[in-house]
Design a protein around this motif. Structure first.
Motif, PDB file in Angstrom:
ATOM      1  N   GLU A 262       0.839  -1.216   0.000  1.00 25.91           N
ATOM      2  CA  GLU A 262       0.000   0.000   0.000  1.00 25.91           C
ATOM      3  C   GLU A 262       0.867   1.257   0.000  1.00 25.91           C
ATOM      4  O   GLU A 262       0.625   2.193  -0.750  1.00 25.91           O
ATOM      5  N   ALA A 263       1.855   1.257   0.884  1.00 28.16           N
ATOM      6  CA  ALA A 263       2.688   2.460   1.025  1.00 28.16           C
ATOM      7  C   ALA A 263       3.440   2.749  -0.277  1.00 28.16           C
ATOM      8  O   ALA A 263       3.534   3.900  -0.718  1.00 28.16           O
ATOM      9  N   GLU A 264       3.954   1.683  -0.906  1.00 24.72           N
ATOM     10  CA  GLU A 264       4.753   1.889  -2.117  1.00 24.72           C
ATOM     11  C   GLU A 264       3.893   2.399  -3.273  1.00 24.72           C
ATOM     12  O   GLU A 264       4.381   3.131  -4.123  1.00 24.72           O
ATOM     13  N   LEU A 265       2.610   2.013  -3.287  1.00 19.91           N
ATOM     14  CA  LEU A 265       1.750   2.453  -4.387  1.00 19.91           C
ATOM     15  C   LEU A 265       1.570   3.971  -4.380  1.00 19.91           C
ATOM     16  O   LEU A 265       1.249   4.568  -5.393  1.00 19.91           O
ATOM     17  N   GLY A 266       1.752   4.586  -3.217  1.00 13.24           N
ATOM     18  CA  GLY A 266       1.624   6.040  -3.155  1.00 13.24           C
ATOM     19  C   GLY A 266       2.870   6.761  -3.637  1.00 13.24           C
ATOM     20  O   GLY A 266       2.851   7.955  -3.897  1.00 13.24           O
ATOM     21  N   GLU A 267       3.984   6.032  -3.768  1.00 14.90           N
ATOM     22  CA  GLU A 267       5.252   6.659  -4.175  1.00 14.90           C
ATOM     23  C   GLU A 267       5.177   7.132  -5.625  1.00 14.90           C
ATOM     24  O   GLU A 267       4.493   6.528  -6.453  1.00 14.90           O
ATOM     25  N   SER A 268       5.937   8.199  -5.932  1.00 13.84           N
ATOM     26  CA  SER A 268       5.870   8.707  -7.301  1.00 13.84           C
ATOM     27  C   SER A 268       6.555   7.765  -8.292  1.00 13.84           C
ATOM     28  O   SER A 268       6.159   7.673  -9.442  1.00 13.84           O
ATOM     29  N   LEU A 269       7.587   7.037  -7.843  1.00 19.18           N
ATOM     30  CA  LEU A 269       8.306   6.188  -8.794  1.00 19.18           C
ATOM     31  C   LEU A 269       7.497   4.955  -9.196  1.00 19.18           C
ATOM     32  O   LEU A 269       7.731   4.373 -10.247  1.00 19.18           O
ATOM     33  N   THR A 270       6.547   4.552  -8.345  1.00 19.28           N
ATOM     34  CA  THR A 270       5.721   3.388  -8.702  1.00 19.28           C
ATOM     35  C   THR A 270       4.968   3.658  -9.997  1.00 19.28           C
ATOM     36  O   THR A 270       4.648   2.732 -10.739  1.00 19.28           O
ATOM     37  N   LYS A 271       4.698   4.950 -10.281  1.00 20.81           N
ATOM     38  CA  LYS A 271       3.952   5.299 -11.483  1.00 20.81           C
ATOM     39  C   LYS A 271       4.732   4.955 -12.756  1.00 20.81           C
ATOM     40  O   LYS A 271       4.182   4.972 -13.847  1.00 20.81           O
ATOM     41  N   LEU A 272       6.023   4.674 -12.616  1.00 18.42           N
ATOM     42  CA  LEU A 272       6.793   4.331 -13.810  1.00 18.42           C
ATOM     43  C   LEU A 272       6.547   2.883 -14.234  1.00 18.42           C
ATOM     44  O   LEU A 272       6.812   2.509 -15.369  1.00 18.42           O
ATOM     45  N   LEU A 273       6.041   2.050 -13.314  1.00 16.60           N
ATOM     46  CA  LEU A 273       5.782   0.654 -13.678  1.00 16.60           C
ATOM     47  C   LEU A 273       4.678   0.537 -14.737  1.00 16.60           C
ATOM     48  O   LEU A 273       4.870  -0.121 -15.763  1.00 16.60           O
ATOM     49  N   PRO A 274       3.505   1.181 -14.530  1.00 16.27           N
ATOM     50  CA  PRO A 274       2.492   1.126 -15.597  1.00 16.27           C
ATOM     51  C   PRO A 274       3.012   1.709 -16.906  1.00 16.27           C
ATOM     52  O   PRO A 274       2.643   1.248 -17.984  1.00 16.27           O
ATOM     53  N   LEU A 275       3.887   2.707 -16.821  1.00 11.18           N
ATOM     54  CA  LEU A 275       4.416   3.315 -18.047  1.00 11.18           C
ATOM     55  C   LEU A 275       5.284   2.308 -18.795  1.00 11.18           C
ATOM     56  O   LEU A 275       5.186   2.172 -20.017  1.00 11.18           O
ATOM     57  N   GLY A 276       6.127   1.565 -18.048  1.00  9.58           N
ATOM     58  CA  GLY A 276       6.946   0.544 -18.693  1.00  9.58           C
ATOM     59  C   GLY A 276       6.067  -0.483 -19.393  1.00  9.58           C
ATOM     60  O   GLY A 276       6.359  -0.946 -20.501  1.00  9.58           O
ATOM     61  N   LEU A 277       4.956  -0.804 -18.741  1.00  8.41           N
ATOM     62  CA  LEU A 277       4.002  -1.748 -19.315  1.00  8.41           C
ATOM     63  C   LEU A 277       3.369  -1.153 -20.584  1.00  8.41           C
ATOM     64  O   LEU A 277       3.219  -1.828 -21.603  1.00  8.41           O
ATOM     65  N   GLY A 278       3.015   0.129 -20.506  1.00  9.72           N
ATOM     66  CA  GLY A 278       2.388   0.790 -21.650  1.00  9.72           C
ATOM     67  C   GLY A 278       3.306   0.844 -22.861  1.00  9.72           C
ATOM     68  O   GLY A 278       2.872   0.676 -24.000  1.00  9.72           O
ATOM     69  N   LEU A 279       4.615   1.080 -22.613  1.00  8.48           N
ATOM     70  CA  LEU A 279       5.548   1.210 -23.734  1.00  8.48           C
ATOM     71  C   LEU A 279       5.606  -0.074 -24.558  1.00  8.48           C
ATOM     72  O   LEU A 279       5.871  -0.037 -25.758  1.00  8.48           O
ATOM     73  N   LEU A 280       5.346  -1.226 -23.921  1.00  7.18           N
ATOM     74  CA  LEU A 280       5.360  -2.489 -24.664  1.00  7.18           C
ATOM     75  C   LEU A 280       4.302  -2.487 -25.759  1.00  7.18           C
ATOM     76  O   LEU A 280       4.416  -3.201 -26.752  1.00  7.18           O
ATOM     77  N   TYR A 281       3.235  -1.696 -25.553  1.00 11.83           N
ATOM     78  CA  TYR A 281       2.119  -1.699 -26.508  1.00 11.83           C
ATOM     79  C   TYR A 281       2.051  -0.402 -27.290  1.00 11.83           C
ATOM     80  O   TYR A 281       1.001  -0.052 -27.816  1.00 11.83           O
ATOM     81  N   LEU A 282       3.156   0.346 -27.361  1.00  8.47           N
ATOM     82  CA  LEU A 282       3.127   1.682 -27.958  1.00  8.47           C
ATOM     83  C   LEU A 282       2.616   1.627 -29.402  1.00  8.47           C
ATOM     84  O   LEU A 282       3.231   0.997 -30.259  1.00  8.47           O
ATOM     85  N   GLY A 283       1.481   2.269 -29.643  1.00  9.12           N
ATOM     86  CA  GLY A 283       0.932   2.340 -30.998  1.00  9.12           C
ATOM     87  C   GLY A 283       0.330   1.051 -31.508  1.00  9.12           C
ATOM     88  O   GLY A 283       0.031   0.932 -32.690  1.00  9.12           O
ATOM     89  N   LYS A 284       0.102   0.064 -30.637  1.00 13.41           N
ATOM     90  CA  LYS A 284      -0.367  -1.243 -31.112  1.00 13.41           C
ATOM     91  C   LYS A 284      -1.884  -1.420 -30.966  1.00 13.41           C
ATOM     92  O   LYS A 284      -2.407  -2.511 -31.158  1.00 13.41           O
ATOM     93  N   GLN A 285      -2.591  -0.372 -30.561  1.00 10.42           N
ATOM     94  CA  GLN A 285      -4.057  -0.355 -30.508  1.00 10.42           C
ATOM     95  C   GLN A 285      -4.683  -1.541 -29.777  1.00 10.42           C
ATOM     96  O   GLN A 285      -4.460  -1.708 -28.595  1.00 10.42           O
ATOM     97  N   GLU A 286      -5.448  -2.410 -30.477  1.00  8.33           N
ATOM     98  CA  GLU A 286      -6.254  -3.415 -29.770  1.00  8.33           C
ATOM     99  C   GLU A 286      -5.430  -4.422 -28.982  1.00  8.33           C
ATOM    100  O   GLU A 286      -5.930  -5.059 -28.063  1.00  8.33           O
ATOM    101  N   SER A 287      -4.169  -4.605 -29.359  1.00  7.64           N
ATOM    102  CA  SER A 287      -3.363  -5.631 -28.689  1.00  7.64           C
ATOM    103  C   SER A 287      -3.263  -5.403 -27.188  1.00  7.64           C
ATOM    104  O   SER A 287      -2.875  -6.294 -26.436  1.00  7.64           O
ATOM    105  N   VAL A 288      -3.593  -4.189 -26.726  1.00  8.19           N
ATOM    106  CA  VAL A 288      -3.417  -3.881 -25.312  1.00  8.19           C
ATOM    107  C   VAL A 288      -4.573  -4.429 -24.472  1.00  8.19           C
ATOM    108  O   VAL A 288      -4.490  -4.479 -23.256  1.00  8.19           O
TER     109      VAL A 288
END
Length: 544
Positions: free
Chosen positions: A204-230
């Motif tokens: 819980e505590a770590e989810l509030g950290e600002s750096l945790t927000k980079l994890l979803p971004l790393g995940l998003g980059l895998l699907y960059l521009g790939k539309q429905e595949s996400v």
């Protein structure tokens, strides 16, 4: 230093670490790819006097990492001499200097394909060291050097870190980003799984950290521009802790539809931004950026998005207003449009410091590598306006470095080939920086200021260089003018308007197009950008 205004430099006789750090970045951006500068690459005669090593030690702890890495930026794309010059920092006793050297190696190898993989050989051993700053340096270095390469060795090296219970949060965050960069737009299942599990393991505590927000971004980059595949991954993200669920959803969608111009997605993001929430939610930031990422695909979309963002400024809550300048910066990156410039100039005096800082950085982004005199003037005025506020002054300096990036010979625009093709790695680098700018105080103004080096992924020379078939430089006359859209017109319509004739090499600004002014040569590629090989025209006859 002459970029600072009179009043600001009066109190600056004291050597403050924050100002020296700013100077390090300005120097790195301005001399990017130049091979020499006045701070880091002072010739060896001066070494006996002991002045060159000094600049590194005018920076405090983590500042030294950025200073050492700036050497990589100065020697950008010059692998052989770059690695030779960075080598001396590997023998330092200071962990931060070693971390900077590792990052520098990654920067030098950025967007270069090399058969003997020097970056992997140098960085692989440091990934599993004890010290977290060294690990981050090595991990981020690998991410920059192998962005978009989908290199299996790197995956096998980095994925175990995501599941490592002993690794600190910042190491895990940077690992996710690096894997996202290496596998950008690949929809790789294994990497996606690893990042998803890492997100589920956070407390819980770590989810509030600002750096945790980079994890979803790393995940998003895998699907960059790939539309429905996400969609499968987006479904999984709905099972996350509610603190990060919406944030993850927005980030994944914005990355998956980046550069597609999908109108329905823009509407979806606008709908998310329209909600006035009691407690400030973080997910609206990526939604605002999402509008810009989707709409940047073509000129008309950009115009419409600019209008929508104008409305968000007027009616949006504070957390939305903080993201709007960054979205404007992305829409007009390296393309200083006057109306956007005025909006950002207005926002840079905003009462909310977060909005002001975002606006200042975005002024740097829209003018990146253009030497635009108007933006340079605005930034000079801002530096005297904010002469008492260290953090804003820091942002002003960074923006000044960006505007004069590579002495005006580079661009950050991720579109190339006459705005036809999108470079996924370039967009990934820019988006990563913008996401970290959503929380400036903790990341860029904290101890992770080296995320600014992610911009190196988007840096490209903006000159047109013509070479003959033996790759020797060849100077030919070319006409450079404003590009005209001639799709579907009959005959041979004029492709440019208001041209001037220069001899190559010439600089191409945003929206410019070049065409050869001579019949003597035939270009091998239909699009005149970057390096163009010319063949002699066999039918050419000199007029007698």
């Amino acid at each position: 230093a002459h970029l600072l205004d009179g009043r600001a430099s009066a109190g600056a006789s004291v050597d403050s670490a924050r100002q020296n750090l700013a100077a390090t970045f300005v120097n790195a951006f301005v001399n990017a790819g130049f091979g020499q500068d006045k701070l880091m690459t002072v010739p060896s005669e001066a070494l006996s006097g002991g002045s060159s090593g000094n600049w590194l030690f005018k920076n405090k702890e983590h500042g030294k990492a950025s200073a050492a890495a700036s050497l990589g930026m100065i020697l950008l794309w010059d692998v052989d001499s770059g690695l030779a010059q960075i080598d001396k920092y590997f023998h330092s006793n200071d962990n931060h200097v070693i971390a900077g050297a590792l990052l520098g190696v990654g920067i030098v190898n950025c967007s270069i394909k090399n058969d003997c993989d020097p970056a992997l050989a140098l960085l692989a051993d440091y990934v599993d060291k004890e010290d977290s700053s060294i690990r981050i340096g090595a991990i981020m270095g690998l991410g920059l050097a192998y962005a978009g390469s989908q290199n299996e060795q790197i995956r096998s090296k980095l994925t175990p870190i995501l599941g490592d219970a002993k690794a600190s949060l910042d190491v895990i965050a940077f690992t996710a980003i690096s894997l996202g960069l290496v596998y950008v737009g690949s929809c790789n299942e294994e990497v996606a799984q690893a990042i998803i599990f890492a997100l589920m393991d956070r407390s819980e505590a770590e989810l509030g950290e600002s750096l945790t927000k980079l994890l979803p971004l790393g995940l998003g980059l895998l699907y960059l521009g790939k539309q429905e595949s996400v969609e499968a991954t987006a479904e999984v993200s709905k099972t996350f802790n509610e603190k990060i669920r919406k944030f993850c959803d927005m980030t994944l969608l914005s990355c998956a539809y980046a550069g597609t111009g999908n109108v329905l997605k823009v509407q979806h993001f606008l709908g998310e931004c329209a909600q006035h929430l009691e407690k400030s939610e973080t997910y609206q930031g990526p939604a605002v950026l999402g509008i810009a990422m989707v709409a940047m695909a073509e000129e008309l979309g950009v115009e419409m998005a600019l209008r929508s963002l104008e409305h968000l400024l007027q009616y949006g809550e504070q957390n939305i207003r903080r993201a709007v300048p960054l979205a404007l910066g992305l829409l007009c990156i390296s393309n200083p449009k006057v109306n956007v410039m005025d909006t950002l100039s207005r926002l840079s005096h905003d009462a909310d410091t977060d909005v002001a800082m975002a606006a200042v950085i975005s002024l740097g982004l829209i003018g990146a590598g253009t030497n635009n005199a108007r933006i340079a003037g605005m930034l000079r005025n801002l530096s005297s306006y904010y002469y008492k506020e260290a953090s804003l002054l820091f942002c002003v300096r960074i923006a000044q470095g960006l505007v004069h990036m590579g002495k005006g010979l580079l661009t950050l625009a991720p579109y190339h080939s006459e705005r036809f093709l999108l470079s996924p790695t370039a967009l990934a680098g820019i988006v990563t920086l913008l996401h970290t700018c959503l929380d400036m105080k903790n990341i860029i103004l904290g101890k992770y200021h080296y995320v600014l080096y992610f911009l190196v992924l988007a840096m490209q020379p903006r000159m047109l260089l013509t070479v003959d078939e033996n790759l020797k430089p060849l100077s030919v006359p070319v006409r450079v003018g404003q590009a005209v859209d001639v799709v579907g017109q009959a005959g041979r319509p004029k492709t440019i308007t208001g041209f001037q004739t220069h001899s190559t090499p010439v600089l191409l600004a945003a929206g410019d197009r070049a065409e050869l002014a001579t019949e003597k040569y035939i270009p091998v590629s239909p699009i005149l950008e970057g390096f163009v090989i010319l063949k002699e025209n066999p039918d050419y006859r000199e007029d007698v």
